[in-house]
Enzyme design. Structure first.
Site, PDB file in Angstrom:
ATOM      1  N   ASP A 211       8.216  -2.477  -6.038  1.00  0.00           N
ATOM      2  CA  ASP A 211       7.584  -1.492  -5.172  1.00  0.00           C
ATOM      3  C   ASP A 211       7.290  -0.244  -6.009  1.00  0.00           C
ATOM      4  O   ASP A 211       6.732  -0.357  -7.095  1.00  0.00           O
ATOM      5  CB  ASP A 211       8.462  -1.207  -3.945  1.00  0.00           C
ATOM      6  CG  ASP A 211       7.703  -0.512  -2.829  1.00  0.00           C
ATOM      7  OD1 ASP A 211       7.033  -1.207  -2.048  1.00  0.00           O
ATOM      8  OD2 ASP A 211       7.768   0.724  -2.740  1.00  0.00           O
ATOM      9  N   TYR A 341       3.211   8.985  -1.921  1.00  0.00           N
ATOM     10  CA  TYR A 341       1.881   8.392  -1.754  1.00  0.00           C
ATOM     11  C   TYR A 341       0.800   9.453  -1.914  1.00  0.00           C
ATOM     12  O   TYR A 341      -0.257   9.202  -2.510  1.00  0.00           O
ATOM     13  CB  TYR A 341       1.777   7.719  -0.379  1.00  0.00           C
ATOM     14  CG  TYR A 341       2.547   6.430  -0.280  1.00  0.00           C
ATOM     15  CD1 TYR A 341       1.922   5.204  -0.481  1.00  0.00           C
ATOM     16  CD2 TYR A 341       3.909   6.433   0.009  1.00  0.00           C
ATOM     17  CE1 TYR A 341       2.626   4.013  -0.389  1.00  0.00           C
ATOM     18  CE2 TYR A 341       4.626   5.253   0.102  1.00  0.00           C
ATOM     19  CZ  TYR A 341       3.982   4.051  -0.105  1.00  0.00           C
ATOM     20  OH  TYR A 341       4.682   2.872  -0.027  1.00  0.00           O
ATOM     21  N   HIS A 399       9.486  -9.157  -1.106  1.00  0.00           N
ATOM     22  CA  HIS A 399       9.156  -7.831  -1.622  1.00  0.00           C
ATOM     23  C   HIS A 399      10.389  -7.058  -2.079  1.00  0.00           C
ATOM     24  O   HIS A 399      10.377  -6.402  -3.114  1.00  0.00           O
ATOM     25  CB  HIS A 399       8.414  -7.041  -0.541  1.00  0.00           C
ATOM     26  CG  HIS A 399       7.865  -5.744  -1.019  1.00  0.00           C
ATOM     27  ND1 HIS A 399       6.875  -5.651  -1.973  1.00  0.00           N
ATOM     28  CD2 HIS A 399       8.161  -4.460  -0.684  1.00  0.00           C
ATOM     29  CE1 HIS A 399       6.579  -4.382  -2.197  1.00  0.00           C
ATOM     30  NE2 HIS A 399       7.365  -3.641  -1.430  1.00  0.00           N
TER      31      HIS A 399
END
Length: 424
Positions: A211, A341, A399
């Site tokens: 990630d 982000y 993930h």
């Protein structure tokens, strides 16, 4: 939560005591034996836990979804079940005890406090390894790998497979400090991690990440700080520029793709259609989304639970998932974490600017897990990383591979880094 500075004598006493159970805090260099590294203990006040429960019980729920599947998000009945359990049966103190059973520290780097766990192996010549978590994860997603990585002989490995572990919380996440200005992107975090490893006295080490940990580890490899031998990533930036352009334009898969490349293209289409909105919203309006996530425990749980196509329900227990959600709530880090982000202009970890693979000359190892949101084909991996020393497709895991399959994940790291150990 509390942190205080120790004198040099106290550090030596603490080190000796920890050594009795095989968990040495580490050999500190001259700079780090001062107050720059402080032991840390988690101790959330009871009134904060009670306030969380009060808010959970006072949840104002939306109406039920109008479809019979998850296409509008996590379904109302499922989230109500989880939140009800959270407010009546979940015990944060167990999670707190898991953290406090391991050596935790704080140190200020580049003007911000960094929380990290530092667990040394009982085996000699253990290879130092710094691992970086992602979003919506935390150091909790890495804890089950501590035993297999530091004590491999108890988990199917050999003494020479052992690692010393450094597990930091990224700035804005968990117990680390929250940035008060802009610029804390993967490149800056990578520089901070290099400083941390130097401060701990390591003259050689490796790095790992999935990630957001993947672009952080990739940035470390690109920066190539003294002592970094190589990296392992489990969400590699292997999308060729021409394929990325087709995806951005919404076009069909190129006819020239191999079977595995076509599968990878299809998974990318699904990811960007169904889950790209997370990155877009947090990348453009982290403050706006943060108002809701910071005020509503149920809202925070729904936002984190729904990520990645129901992965928590598939592979993690309620308690495992709620350890992570509760950490975000108690540290009030939903907004500060989302800003990562924004720092990368809203791009996902797959296309983050920090992942400029052509600039990486250090050795790179990659593990691909079958339930990952994007399963990188080896052909693309070799185009992206010119010094790819290891590539393997695991038979299970997704993930959050370290969280879901800690034994398998640890075996992957042993194999991936074996050729980089000094004297190999």
């Amino acid at each position: 939560m509390s942190a205080r500075s120790l004198t040099r004598r106290e550090i030596l006493v603490a080190t000796a005591a920890a050594g009795a159970v095989g968990l040495l805090p580490g050999t500190l260099n001259a700079a780090a034996t001062s107050s720059s590294i402080r032991p840390f203990t988690v101790n959330i006040p009871l009134e904060e836990i009670d306030e969380l429960r009060r808010r959970i019980m006072a949840t104002r729920w939306p109406d039920q979804e109008t479809v019979a599947d998850r296409s509008q998000g996590v379904q109302l009945a499922r989230l109500q079940e989880i939140v009800r359990y959270w407010g009546t049966k979940y015990d944060w103190r167990k999670a707190e005890a898991r953290l406090n059973a391991l050596p935790q520290f704080m140190t200020e780097i580049d003007g911000i406090d960094i929380h990290f766990l530092h667990i040394r192996s009982k085996h000699t010549n253990a290879l130092p390894l710094i691992m970086t978590h992602g979003w919506p994860g935390s150091v909790f997603e890495l804890l089950q790998t501590v035993g297999p990585l530091t004590d491999p002989t108890q988990h199917g490995g050999r003494p020479e497979d052992a690692f010393d572990l450094v597990l930091p919380s990224m700035p804005g996440y968990g117990f680390s400090g929250k940035p008060r200005g802009v610029g804390w992107n993967p490149d800056r975090i990578a520089s901070a991690w290099a400083e941390l490893m130097q401060r701990l006295g390591y003259d050689h080490y490796v790095a790992q990440g999935g990630d957001w940990g993947a672009p952080v580890s990739s940035a470390m490899a690109r920066q190539a700080p003294t002592g970094l031998l190589g990296i392992h990533i489990n969400l590699p930036a292997t999308i060729p520029a021409d394929v990325a352009a087709v995806l951005a334009a919404g076009g069909p898969a190129p006819a020239s793709l191999t079977e595995k490349e076509a599968v990878a293209f299809g998974s990318l289409e699904t990811f960007y259609k169904n889950y790209r909105a997370y990155a877009a919203m947090m990348g453009t309006r982290p403050q706006a989304i943060g108002y809701a996530l910071t005020d509503s425990p149920a809202g925070l749980a729904g936002w984190m639970y729904d990520y990645n196509n129901g992965e928590p329900e598939r592979l993690l227990s309620k308690d495992e998932m709620l350890d992570d959600v509760t950490l975000y709530w108690l540290t009030n880090s939903a907004t500060s974490a989302a800003r990562l982000y924004w720092e990368t202009m809203g791009q996902s970890v797959l296309l983050a600017p920090a992942q400029k693979t052509s600039d990486i000359s250090l050795p790179v190892a990659i593990s691909v897990f079958p339930e990952e949101v994007y399963r990188a084909p080896e052909t693309w991996a070799r185009r992206a990383y010119r010094n790819l020393i290891y590539f393997n497709e695991a038979n299970k895991g997704g993930h959050f591979a370290a969280w879901e399959e800690p034994e398998l994940f640890s075996a992957e790291l042993r194999a991936a880094f074996r050729s980089l150990r000094p004297g190999h």
